[in-house]
Design a protein around this motif. Sequence first.
Motif, PDB file in Angstrom:
ATOM      1  N   ALA A 131       0.717  -1.349  -0.101  1.00 32.36           N
ATOM      2  CA  ALA A 131      -0.068  -0.047   0.077  1.00 32.36           C
ATOM      3  C   ALA A 131       0.781   1.216   0.056  1.00 32.36           C
ATOM      4  N   ILE A 172      -2.896  -5.783  -4.093  1.00 34.77           N
ATOM      5  CA  ILE A 172      -2.124  -5.440  -3.133  1.00 34.77           C
ATOM      6  C   ILE A 172      -2.309  -5.759  -1.488  1.00 34.77           C
ATOM      7  N   ALA A 228      -4.757   0.138   1.547  1.00 35.11           N
ATOM      8  CA  ALA A 228      -4.720  -0.759   0.265  1.00 35.11           C
ATOM      9  C   ALA A 228      -5.721  -0.262  -0.612  1.00 35.11           C
ATOM     10  N   GLU A 229      -7.045   0.094  -0.089  1.00 39.75           N
ATOM     11  CA  GLU A 229      -7.956   0.515  -1.218  1.00 39.75           C
ATOM     12  C   GLU A 229      -7.791   1.692  -1.820  1.00 39.75           C
ATOM     13  N   ALA A 271      -5.112   1.070  -4.244  1.00 36.14           N
ATOM     14  CA  ALA A 271      -5.512   0.279  -5.501  1.00 36.14           C
ATOM     15  C   ALA A 271      -6.569   1.527  -6.267  1.00 36.14           C
ATOM     16  N   THR A 309      -7.334  -5.908  -3.678  1.00 35.55           N
ATOM     17  CA  THR A 309      -6.835  -5.656  -2.502  1.00 35.55           C
ATOM     18  C   THR A 309      -6.911  -6.786  -1.688  1.00 35.55           C
TER      19      THR A 309
END
Length: 257
Positions: free
Chosen positions: A21, A41, A49-50, A53, A65
Amino acid sequence: MRNISEARPLRGKVALVTGGARGLGLETSRQLARKGAHVMIAARDISRAEAAAESLLSEGLHVSTLRLEVTSVADHQTAYAAIERLHERLDILVNNAGILVDGGAGALAPDQPPSDAHPRTVRDIVDVNFFAPVLLTQTLLPLIKRSEAGRIVNVSSIRGSLSHMSDASSPIYRNRTLGYNASKAALNAFTILLAEELRDTAIKVNAIHPGWLRTDMGGKEADMSVEEGAEIAVHYASLPEDGPSGGFFFGEDRLPW
């Protein structure tokens, strides 16, 4: 460091990057996806992480993710189940997640000598930098064996080289961070032994030193960009059939254990 050569394209490949991330992990994810891979990820902070992404998706890249606390065996099993359900196999594993908490950033020597290293600190570092990638790799290896040409990249450090640690002329000679150095030396040993175990398969296992990078861990005085470090990780994640296995590399330079 010699320039790394062009490696194989990755269209249709499935990759997992731990600690993906931010920093080196995020840039490695980006470069793998640019080569055509679908990149998962993985990070313990799923919101981060989101967000990572989303930024890569906006570039037209194929990413997803996965919440993964690398020290959690339960998370390892959850990751296995998710990858098997969605992709049935894993082509690339980049064991990137790591911590450095027993010394100064980058190339700065710590104030604390090894004889005074705190046991809890050393254990915490070894848990993340050594046991976590070993246990995760063991869990995911059956999925990697389903790949036509699996690649495992262990993000190590020149500070895990026993040769450099004992060489007064080495640039890292004064970096006496016991937990970090020992964890990376142990990761190097895992690399050698796993590569030897898999020598008769299509799987390649290598350790890399990505360089001293301008990241949160490396600090602002580092002499390489995160993009340059990621290029090394991606190169060994996309080795051709005749590429090396069981080595320790900085670019195409083989480092001493």
